[in-house]
Design an enzyme around this catalytic site. Structure first.
Site, PDB file in Angstrom:
ATOM      1  N   GLU A 172     -13.366  -8.584  30.299  1.00  0.00           N
ATOM      2  CA  GLU A 172     -14.562  -9.105  29.631  1.00  0.00           C
ATOM      3  C   GLU A 172     -15.709  -9.315  30.603  1.00  0.00           C
ATOM      4  O   GLU A 172     -16.859  -9.056  30.276  1.00  0.00           O
ATOM      5  CB  GLU A 172     -14.238 -10.418  28.898  1.00  0.00           C
ATOM      6  CG  GLU A 172     -13.370 -10.225  27.656  1.00  0.00           C
ATOM      7  CD  GLU A 172     -14.005  -9.304  26.614  1.00  0.00           C
ATOM      8  OE1 GLU A 172     -15.254  -9.314  26.495  1.00  0.00           O
ATOM      9  OE2 GLU A 172     -13.267  -8.557  25.949  1.00  0.00           O
ATOM     10  N   CYS A 191     -22.407   1.332  14.568  1.00  0.00           N
ATOM     11  CA  CYS A 191     -23.717   0.715  14.362  1.00  0.00           C
ATOM     12  C   CYS A 191     -24.479   0.714  15.681  1.00  0.00           C
ATOM     13  O   CYS A 191     -24.856  -0.332  16.197  1.00  0.00           O
ATOM     14  CB  CYS A 191     -23.543  -0.714  13.841  1.00  0.00           C
ATOM     15  SG  CYS A 191     -25.045  -1.419  13.126  1.00  0.00           S
ATOM     16  N   CYS A 218     -24.312   5.493   9.793  1.00  0.00           N
ATOM     17  CA  CYS A 218     -24.554   5.462   8.349  1.00  0.00           C
ATOM     18  C   CYS A 218     -25.672   6.405   7.926  1.00  0.00           C
ATOM     19  O   CYS A 218     -25.757   6.797   6.765  1.00  0.00           O
ATOM     20  CB  CYS A 218     -24.879   4.038   7.902  1.00  0.00           C
ATOM     21  SG  CYS A 218     -26.362   3.346   8.658  1.00  0.00           S
ATOM     22  N   CYS A 231     -18.822   3.652   8.143  1.00  0.00           N
ATOM     23  CA  CYS A 231     -19.047   2.214   8.347  1.00  0.00           C
ATOM     24  C   CYS A 231     -18.446   1.394   7.218  1.00  0.00           C
ATOM     25  O   CYS A 231     -18.779   1.606   6.053  1.00  0.00           O
ATOM     26  CB  CYS A 231     -20.536   1.917   8.455  1.00  0.00           C
ATOM     27  SG  CYS A 231     -20.868   0.147   8.683  1.00  0.00           S
ATOM     28  N   CYS A 257     -24.675  -3.420   3.595  1.00  0.00           N
ATOM     29  CA  CYS A 257     -25.689  -3.491   4.646  1.00  0.00           C
ATOM     30  C   CYS A 257     -27.116  -3.491   4.097  1.00  0.00           C
ATOM     31  O   CYS A 257     -27.572  -2.539   3.471  1.00  0.00           O
ATOM     32  CB  CYS A 257     -25.505  -2.330   5.609  1.00  0.00           C
ATOM     33  SG  CYS A 257     -26.649  -2.381   6.999  1.00  0.00           S
TER      34      CYS A 257
END
Length: 399
Positions: A59, A220, A227, A234, A240
DNA sequence: AAAACGGGGGT
DNA sequence: ACCCCAGTTTT
């Protein structure tokens, strides 16, 4: 106030966090979980482990750094320092050497500090409480949640840049996510978006947290969300707001950049027939080394056109006998850091001073001055706006 | 060249 | 609690 309304746009409720949360459908988390299990990434080197050390290391490396850039560093780092204890015991030089090339070196220094703290304060065992994790150096709220979710299945939301983009689009959040108010609303959304607590919570949180990251990274995306071409890719496409309203290109709202400061100057177009007087600018600074028009000393504000014309006439007298002066043009030139409002005063010379006078002055000033015919503008390096002005592209009738 | 980015640090 | 920065990559 309506007690409960039908689905409303999040832009209707300016600051209410509960309203922000109400924009999130109850099955949001489940959708992401299911999508991740079928279509998300499963083979990254830091997946399929619950070792908090490995998860933490990944991370931190992944902060502001792409997966593809991290993979090799992660493997090498882990091979050399396989435990938090090993890291804590390692000399700083070795840690930095393992990090060399990854960038953002304060991450490496914090990493080392953090490892020592985990050994000292927690006996080498990372806490699973996100609030405790977030107290450690290099670990903020989002990273803490990611570590807790991946290592212990804790139900805590992440909110990194990818997630902000997904939320801004999916829930139609207008306003820059770096703004405090917007970010607060997004944290509220992030809480509401978590998969339901339950017996599968731990596994769900792993899939959900990874799913949000994968969605932002692979579907995205900033430039061209999937999309646009393949909405089926998606899992949120039917929810959305940005997709429905054709706003994927404008959400998330970019930061409003500070209005660039404006400076102004008055340039003198000293004319003698077709000849115009130019001045060589200093090598450093704006337009360094280019031939430009002479400029009047910074005029006191507010700008006074008559004063400028008088000043221009006075300037002309240094070169001979000016006949008349007139303001002829105003143009704005945009630089990276400021806008320059250029006003031009044309001065027509009735006669020039004796060659020797002007010539000697010019030599003394290291040839900073010269005359150039308007028909030969191409012969000298000139700032674009000056060339435009002299080429008659700003006020054709006057030049 | 301009925007974005998660955390730290300073006020 | 807020604002801004550092440092680097991507579009």
């Amino acid at each position: 106030m309506p007690r409960r309304s039908t689905i409303r746009s999040t832009t209707d409720c300016a600051a209410a966090p509960d309203c922000a949360a109400s924009a999130v459908p109850p099955d949001f988390g489940a959708r992401v979980v299911q999508w991740q299990r079928r279509h998300g990434r499963h083979d990254l080197p830091w997946q399929n482990t619950r070792d908090p050390y490995r998860i933490w290391l990944s991370e931190i490396m992944l902060q502001q750094t792409q997966v593809s850039a991290v993979i090799d560093y992660y493997q090498r780092f882990l091979a050399r320092l396989p435990t938090v204890q090993a890291l804590a015991d390692a000399p700083a030089d070795e840690v930095m050497a393992l990090w060399a090339g990854l960038g953002y070196y304060s991450r490496a220094r914090n990493l080392h500090r953090c490892a020592k703290l985990v050994v000292q304060q927690y006996g080498g065992h990372f806490p699973s409480d996100p609030a405790l994790l977030a107290e450690l150096p290099g670990i903020g709220r989002s990273t803490a949640a990611a570590i807790a979710a991946f290592s212990a299945g804790v139900r805590a939301p992440i909110l990194d840049g990818n997630v902000k983009r997904v939320f801004a689009r999916c829930f139609g959040v207008h306003g820059h996510p770096g703004e405090k108010a917007i970010e607060n609303r997004m944290w509220a959304m992030a809480e509401a978006a978590l998969p339901a607590p339950g017996p599968r919570q731990s596994d769900d949180m792993v899939a959900y947290t990874q799913g949000l990251m994968d969605l932002g990274a692979t579907v995205c995306s900033r430039g061209k969300p999937a999309c646009l071409d393949e909405p089926a890719r998606c899992p949120l496409s039917d929810l959305c707001v940005a997709r429905r309203e054709g706003l994927t290109a404008v959400l998330p709202t970019p930061k409003t950049r500070a209005p660039v400061p404006e400076r102004s100057t008055v340039m003198v177009v000293l004319r003698h027939g077709r000849e115009v007087l130019l001045r060589l600018r200093a090598d450093s600074g704006i337009w360094g080394g280019l031939w430009s028009l002479p400029e009047l000393p910074v005029p006191a504000l507010p700008f006074d056109a008559e004063q400028a014309e008088d000043d221009a006439l006075a300037f002309g007298r240094a070169f001979g006998t000016p006949a008349r002066a007139a303001m002829v043009a105003e143009m704005t030139h945009v630089f990276t850091h400021f806008r320059l409002l250029i006003r031009a005063v044309r001065v027509d010379m009735a006669a020039l001073a004796l060659r020797d006078a002007g010539g000697a002055a010019a030599q003394a000033a290291q040839e900073q001055w010269r005359w150039l015919s308007l028909d030969r503008l191409d012969e000298l390096g000139m700032p674009a706006p000056v060339r435009k002005l002299l080429a008659g592209e700003v006020v054709p009738q006057l030049f």
